[in-house]
Design a protein around this motif. Structure first.
Motif, PDB file in Angstrom:
ATOM      1  N   VAL A  57     -10.283  32.305   5.615  1.00  0.00           N
ATOM      2  CA  VAL A  57      -9.637  33.555   5.182  1.00  0.00           C
ATOM      3  C   VAL A  57      -9.276  33.467   3.701  1.00  0.00           C
ATOM      4  N   PHE A  58      -8.752  32.303   3.292  1.00  0.00           N
ATOM      5  CA  PHE A  58      -8.328  32.138   1.904  1.00  0.00           C
ATOM      6  C   PHE A  58      -9.460  31.662   0.995  1.00  0.00           C
ATOM      7  N   ALA A  59     -10.642  31.395   1.590  1.00  0.00           N
ATOM      8  CA  ALA A  59     -11.817  30.930   0.838  1.00  0.00           C
ATOM      9  C   ALA A  59     -11.501  29.661   0.049  1.00  0.00           C
ATOM     10  N   VAL A  60     -10.830  28.732   0.693  1.00  0.00           N
ATOM     11  CA  VAL A  60     -10.516  27.445   0.060  1.00  0.00           C
ATOM     12  C   VAL A  60     -10.872  26.332   1.031  1.00  0.00           C
ATOM     13  N   PRO A  61     -11.002  25.096   0.539  1.00  0.00           N
ATOM     14  CA  PRO A  61     -11.273  23.983   1.459  1.00  0.00           C
ATOM     15  C   PRO A  61     -10.092  23.740   2.385  1.00  0.00           C
ATOM     16  N   LEU A  62     -10.392  23.102   3.511  1.00  0.00           N
ATOM     17  CA  LEU A  62      -9.352  22.808   4.497  1.00  0.00           C
ATOM     18  C   LEU A  62      -8.216  21.988   3.887  1.00  0.00           C
ATOM     19  N   GLU A  63      -8.577  21.035   3.038  1.00  0.00           N
ATOM     20  CA  GLU A  63      -7.567  20.147   2.459  1.00  0.00           C
ATOM     21  C   GLU A  63      -6.641  20.878   1.495  1.00  0.00           C
ATOM     22  N   THR A  64      -7.043  22.038   1.019  1.00  0.00           N
ATOM     23  CA  THR A  64      -6.171  22.838   0.152  1.00  0.00           C
ATOM     24  C   THR A  64      -5.065  23.497   0.988  1.00  0.00           C
ATOM     25  N   VAL A  65      -5.395  23.806   2.226  1.00  0.00           N
ATOM     26  CA  VAL A  65      -4.428  24.472   3.108  1.00  0.00           C
ATOM     27  C   VAL A  65      -3.534  23.453   3.818  1.00  0.00           C
ATOM     28  N   PHE A  66      -4.153  22.370   4.336  1.00  0.00           N
ATOM     29  CA  PHE A  66      -3.423  21.410   5.162  1.00  0.00           C
ATOM     30  C   PHE A  66      -3.454  20.013   4.567  1.00  0.00           C
ATOM     31  N   SER A  67      -2.369  19.275   4.828  1.00  0.00           N
ATOM     32  CA  SER A  67      -2.325  17.868   4.455  1.00  0.00           C
ATOM     33  C   SER A  67      -1.590  17.128   5.566  1.00  0.00           C
ATOM     34  N   TYR A  68      -1.808  15.814   5.616  1.00  0.00           N
ATOM     35  CA  TYR A  68      -1.215  15.021   6.692  1.00  0.00           C
ATOM     36  C   TYR A  68      -0.220  14.030   6.096  1.00  0.00           C
ATOM     37  N   ASP A  69       1.012  14.114   6.591  1.00  0.00           N
ATOM     38  CA  ASP A  69       2.074  13.239   6.109  1.00  0.00           C
ATOM     39  C   ASP A  69       2.372  12.220   7.193  1.00  0.00           C
ATOM     40  N   ASP A  70       1.848  11.005   7.024  1.00  0.00           N
ATOM     41  CA  ASP A  70       2.013  10.023   8.088  1.00  0.00           C
ATOM     42  C   ASP A  70       3.160   9.042   7.832  1.00  0.00           C
ATOM     43  N   GLU A  71       4.087   9.431   6.953  1.00  0.00           N
ATOM     44  CA  GLU A  71       5.234   8.538   6.683  1.00  0.00           C
ATOM     45  C   GLU A  71       6.397   8.853   7.597  1.00  0.00           C
TER      46      GLU A  71
END
Lengths: 71, 144
Positions: A57-71
């Motif tokens: 929808v936003f025409a951006v890569p997945l990593e631009t929308v989501f990130s994973y915080d494993d701390e």
């Protein structure tokens, strides 16, 4: 129970895209508005399919929308 | 408070079922505990109660559905992946309650009268459904 390690930037991306409302985004990705609210508040991690739809929808890569915080 | 159809539906079921069975067990509980109840006393009331619960729930859920359908949001009416996940998790948790109730019912069948056993099983069903609905509401509010 509350909170997920998956972070997102959906709210900012919505405002950058003609101030798209949560309802509009929900309709475009096929979920309820309350689910979009839960995703933005990081109370729910969407499925991979829904995550890809949001990025599309936003025409951006997945990593631009989501990130994973494993701390 | 902003609620999806799934959350509103859980509230409707919880309040309807809670009120109905709270009335039933407050009315017949003392006689049951005293061992004075026989099936003839409660059979009609129980059947009537189940029918009443079904009618009230159907009416309220139709009203909820019409309200949401008017908004044109398809996912609201059919539910989405979050609704499905919440329901699956809640069902999983409530199954333990139902299982414990069933085991209790088995022992009751050996040690108690049929009326008492039937009510232990009924209470198990009500408790399991209550746990399921409360769990759903907690997940809707606090996240999953």
């Amino acid at each position: 129970m509350a909170g997920t390690a998956v972070r997102n930037d959906i709210r900012r991306l919505r405002f950058m895209n003609d101030e798209m409302t949560q309802a509009e985004l929900a309709k475009r990705i096929g979920v309820t508005r309350q689910t979009v609210v839960a995703i933005e508040k990081e109370k729910y991690s969407p499925s991979l399919e829904v995550a890809f739809r949001i990025a599309r929808v936003f025409a951006v890569p997945l990593e631009t929308v989501f990130s994973y915080d494993d701390e | 408070m902003d609620m999806s159809y799934g959350e509103k539906s859980a509230w409707v079921s919880l309040v309807t079922m809670g009120a109905a069975y709270a009335w039933y067990f407050s009315k017949y509980g003392p006689a049951l505990a005293a061992g004075e109840l026989v099936f003839g006393d409660i059979f009609g009331a129980l059947i009537g109660l189940v029918i009443l619960i079904v009618i009230v729930e159907v009416i309220l859920h139709v009203a909820l559905g019409l309200d949401i359908a008017r908004s044109g949001a398809d996912a609201e009416v059919t539910g989405d992946e979050r609704d499905a996940l919440i329901e699956v998790r809640a069902n999983s948790i409530s199954s333990y309650v139902l299982g414990a109730g069933a085991i209790t019912g088995i022992f009751c069948a050996a040690l108690q009268t049929p009326v008492v056993t039937a009510h232990v099983l009924l209470l198990s069903l009500v408790a399991a459904e209550t746990v399921k609905l409360v769990t759903q509401l907690v997940y809707y509010r606090r996240g999953i």
